[in-house]
Motif scaffolding. Structure first.
Motif, PDB file in Angstrom:
ATOM      1  N   ARG B   7       0.651  -1.260   0.149  1.00 40.47           N
ATOM      2  CA  ARG B   7       0.138  -0.129  -0.155  1.00 40.47           C
ATOM      3  C   ARG B   7       0.156   1.290  -0.326  1.00 40.47           C
ATOM      4  O   ARG B   7       0.554   2.412  -0.886  1.00 40.47           O
ATOM      5  N   LEU B   8       1.336   1.117   0.881  1.00 44.14           N
ATOM      6  CA  LEU B   8       2.882   2.436   0.948  1.00 44.14           C
ATOM      7  C   LEU B   8       3.199   2.768  -0.455  1.00 44.14           C
ATOM      8  O   LEU B   8       3.546   3.833  -0.619  1.00 44.14           O
ATOM      9  N   ARG B  11       1.209   4.101  -3.180  1.00 43.57           N
ATOM     10  CA  ARG B  11       1.392   5.597  -2.715  1.00 43.57           C
ATOM     11  C   ARG B  11       2.938   6.755  -2.352  1.00 43.57           C
ATOM     12  O   ARG B  11       2.025   7.583  -3.772  1.00 43.57           O
ATOM     13  N   VAL B  12       3.581   5.623  -2.473  1.00 49.89           N
ATOM     14  CA  VAL B  12       5.131   6.702  -2.940  1.00 49.89           C
ATOM     15  C   VAL B  12       4.754   6.906  -4.575  1.00 49.89           C
ATOM     16  O   VAL B  12       5.200   7.966  -5.379  1.00 49.89           O
ATOM     17  N   TRP B  15       2.346   8.982  -5.970  1.00 48.40           N
ATOM     18  CA  TRP B  15       3.261  10.372  -5.775  1.00 48.40           C
ATOM     19  C   TRP B  15       4.533  11.155  -7.144  1.00 48.40           C
ATOM     20  O   TRP B  15       4.384  12.341  -6.925  1.00 48.40           O
ATOM     21  N   GLU B  16       5.362  10.361  -6.974  1.00 55.63           N
ATOM     22  CA  GLU B  16       6.661  10.493  -8.132  1.00 55.63           C
ATOM     23  C   GLU B  16       5.573  10.443  -9.301  1.00 55.63           C
ATOM     24  O   GLU B  16       6.222  11.646  -9.843  1.00 55.63           O
ATOM     25  N   ILE B 205       9.467   5.534   6.179  1.00 52.39           N
ATOM     26  CA  ILE B 205       8.689   4.271   5.571  1.00 52.39           C
ATOM     27  C   ILE B 205      10.017   3.478   5.590  1.00 52.39           C
ATOM     28  O   ILE B 205      10.900   4.092   5.859  1.00 52.39           O
ATOM     29  N   TRP B 210      10.529   3.000   0.182  1.00 49.87           N
ATOM     30  CA  TRP B 210      10.703   4.180  -0.717  1.00 49.87           C
ATOM     31  C   TRP B 210      11.186   4.147  -2.143  1.00 49.87           C
ATOM     32  O   TRP B 210      10.411   4.514  -3.069  1.00 49.87           O
TER      33      TRP B 210
END
Lengths: 235, 392
Positions: B7-8, B11-12, B15-16, B205, B210
């Motif tokens: 999930r993270l 999200r990253v 965003w990127e 994170i 990341w």
């Protein structure tokens, strides 16, 4: 809530943190003080799991997930080319899934700092002081249980330093535990419940303000700091 | 990777992707492309129009070619024998025929149509010599004719020009995607280091999460650009095809779903693999203006260049090896598939090897990233980087 037991971290040949033991209790503001190079930032980075200690034990009781921690790093910086609110929500979303609550909190904090009208502006258009406020918000937006604020006053004028102080007090009143590292002794001594002075990676003094006053026979932290560290920490 | 990490990563990645891929800017870029294309097309037409004015050449001759009329396509030839210098000055050029072996052309500067004039004079000279020697023209042409070589194949017949063009386009698309990723990855990571954003994020994170998000998000930008330009190209060629009856339909007919799917799979995995490499390298760079490691960022552009070798001969051992070797297979195998028959298991095996290498690159990049992103003001040497990679 957090305990460090004989923690040690060595960079090449220099011991940045050397056998440090300390305890942070739930709901308190704990101040980590010391001159430049005393090992404060290394300690903070180990607490947050950014770096690993070489030896010793560091643990939260009860265990704490990353997402329940908040962090305002001393090495300050934020995305410049993205809008304020969008950036805050992204950084908040790395620690929280509750989008609606993040939005509420972003609105609350932007209002609190008088920046709500600038929520859609790119961060690069804000003054340095306002960028610092955004970074402070990013550290507490997700309502962490334990917040580490490394030099939260740096870059602020006295009025905004007072504003930050009152925000930290409010956060504690809301149940947040705060670990504070700062050089502004007068501000810290009004705010913190307990203190630990670090020198060359080791504990130099610790306790409540009263206990430290008794130990050193001095009235305020600023005096203690100057007299202790201007002579190389041998007072 | 557990569900929370996934999930993270998502999200990253989002965003990127959204940081760098903005529809408004992309549309503006497209409008500029269309405008520049229109200006180029109009300019070229205008220049060609100017060049298409038929040049007028005055001919001074001594009767050696026995021509009553001088005529050839694209040139106006006028017998100027006996004209004054002032009259000759009105011509674009003056041709003086000295003998059957020599002619002199006088003009203001060199012009592209002189090639046509040369061909015309050559044919006049050949006619004259044939007449002089009494050789029949048909016999002469037969003497110079090539032998007809009919090829038949015991194996699979080689593909025509269209698959070659398709293979070249495929390689070029991959090259564009890698180049774009290179630019964005470099900007994203060195920018974050310079803006001191790193610590705030790695406290929230893990560095691996990341970097995974960055690799996926930025690869998606490169792929989006390529997909967008591919669709536009198909659209533009489709419209031109409909309007002009140009044979683009046969071009598109040469593309089958299986080939497209495999090309996409190889390209996607290759782009992800090289993005992992780029992220790892970028994390070790402190100042992109002076870092010696910036040169390493060009390494991913080498495999597509190798792939162009396939266009020359897809059957060599070198091409075979490169189509399996994971650092080059993502560009070479799809090109080989289009141009030469490959067994079904070959793309599968090469892709599995490629995917495993991409996974390994991701893990190695994560380790470099973890330590490199927090290193400000100095760059690690190669020995130090190897030590980081070895660390668990």
């Amino acid at each position: 809530m957090l305990a460090l037991e004989n923690v040690r971290k060595v960079y090449q040949t220099v011991a940045a943190v050397d056998g440090l033991s300390m305890e942070v209790r739930k709901g308190e503001i704990f101040a980590l003080l010391g001159p430049n190079g005393a090992g404060k930032t290394t300690t903070v980075r180990m607490i947050l799991g950014i770096i690993e200690p070489d030896s010793g034990r560091l643990h939260f009781d009860p265990p704490m997930e990353r997402s329940r921690l908040g962090y305002l790093p001393e090495e300050r910086g934020i995305y410049q080319d993205t809008p304020v609110a969008e950036t805050l929500l992204y950084l908040g979303s790395l620690r929280s899934d509750n989008k609606a609550r993040l939005k509420e909190q972003a609105k609350f904090w932007l209002d609190r700092f008088g920046l709500y009208d600038r929520r859609n502006d790119k961060i690069s258009t804000l003054s340095k002081g306002n960028q610092q406020k955004i970074q402070f918000i990013a550290a507490v937006l997700h309502e962490p249980e334990f917040a580490v604020l490394d030099e939260p006053y740096s870059g602020f004028d006295p009025i905004n330093q007072e504003l930050i102080s009152s925000c930290i007090t409010e956060l504690r009143a809301g149940g947040m535990t705060v670990l504070l590292s700062a050089h502004q002794m007068q501000l810290v001594e009004r705010l913190a419940d307990r203190f630990l002075l670090l020198h060359q990676g080791k504990e130099f003094l610790s306790g409540t303000l009263e206990e430290i006053r008794t130990k050193t026979a001095r009235e305020d932290l600023h005096d203690i700091f100057i007299s202790s560290f201007s002579t190389g920490g041998t007072a | 990777m557990n569900r929370n990490e996934f999930r993270l990563v998502r999200r990253v990645a989002a965003w990127e992707y959204n940081r760098f891929f903005k529809w408004k800017d992309v549309l503006k870029g497209l409008m500029w492309t269309v405008l520049i294309g229109f200006l180029s097309f109009s300019g070229t037409r205008w220049l060609m129009q100017d060049a298409s004015d038929t040049p007028v050449v005055g001919i001074l001759h001594n009767g050696v070619f026995l021509q009553e009329t001088w005529t050839t396509e694209g040139l106006e030839l006028i017998d100027a024998t006996g004209m004054t210098e002032a009259q000759l000055a009105a011509f674009d050029a003056v041709l003086e025929i000295v003998s059957a072996d020599e002619a002199r052309l006088r003009m203001e500067g060199d012009r592209p149509w002189t090639g046509r004039l040369q061909t015309y004079l050559d044919s006049l000279r050949t006619d004259l010599r044939l007449k002089e020697t009494g050789i029949d023209r048909a016999l002469f042409e037969n003497l110079g004719a090539p032998i007809t070589l009919v090829k038949s194949f015991t194996g699979e017949a080689p593909k025509g020009r269209i698959p070659k063009i398709l293979a070249a386009i495929s390689i070029a698309l991959v090259l564009i995607a890698v180049f774009l990723s290179f630019a964005y990855q470099f900007t994203a990571i060195t920018g974050e280091k310079q803006q001191r954003i790193t610590e705030q994020v790695v406290a929230a994170i893990s560095p691996q999460t990341w970097i995974d998000g960055k690799i996926i998000g930025i690869s998606a930008i490169g792929i989006s650009h390529v997909a967008l330009y591919s669709l536009l190209t198909v659209g533009v060629f489709g419209v031109i095809g409909l309007m002009t009856d140009a044979p683009f339909a046969s071009f598109f007919a040469a593309v089958d779903a299986y080939t497209v799917l495999l090309f996409f799979l190889f390209a996607l995995t290759g782009i992800l693999m090289w993005n992992a490499f780029l992220a790892g390298v970028a994390a070790t760079i402190d100042d992109p203006n002076s870092s010696q490691k910036s040169g390493l960022m060009m390494l991913p552009t080498v495999p597509p260049l190798f792939a162009f070798l396939v266009l020359m001969d897809p059957t060599t051992t070198a091409v075979m090896v490169l189509s399996w070797f994971p650092l080059t297979s993502y560009a070479v195998m799809p090109a080989r598939m289009v141009l030469d028959g490959v067994a079904w298991w070959e793309p599968l095996g090469a892709w599995m090897l490629l995917a495993a290498t991409a996974w390994l690159f991701r893990l190695v990049a994560g380790r470099i990233f973890r330590l490199g992103m927090l290193l400000y003001g100095k760059e690690p040497g190669f020995k130090e980087i190897l030590r980081w990679i070895g660390r668990t």
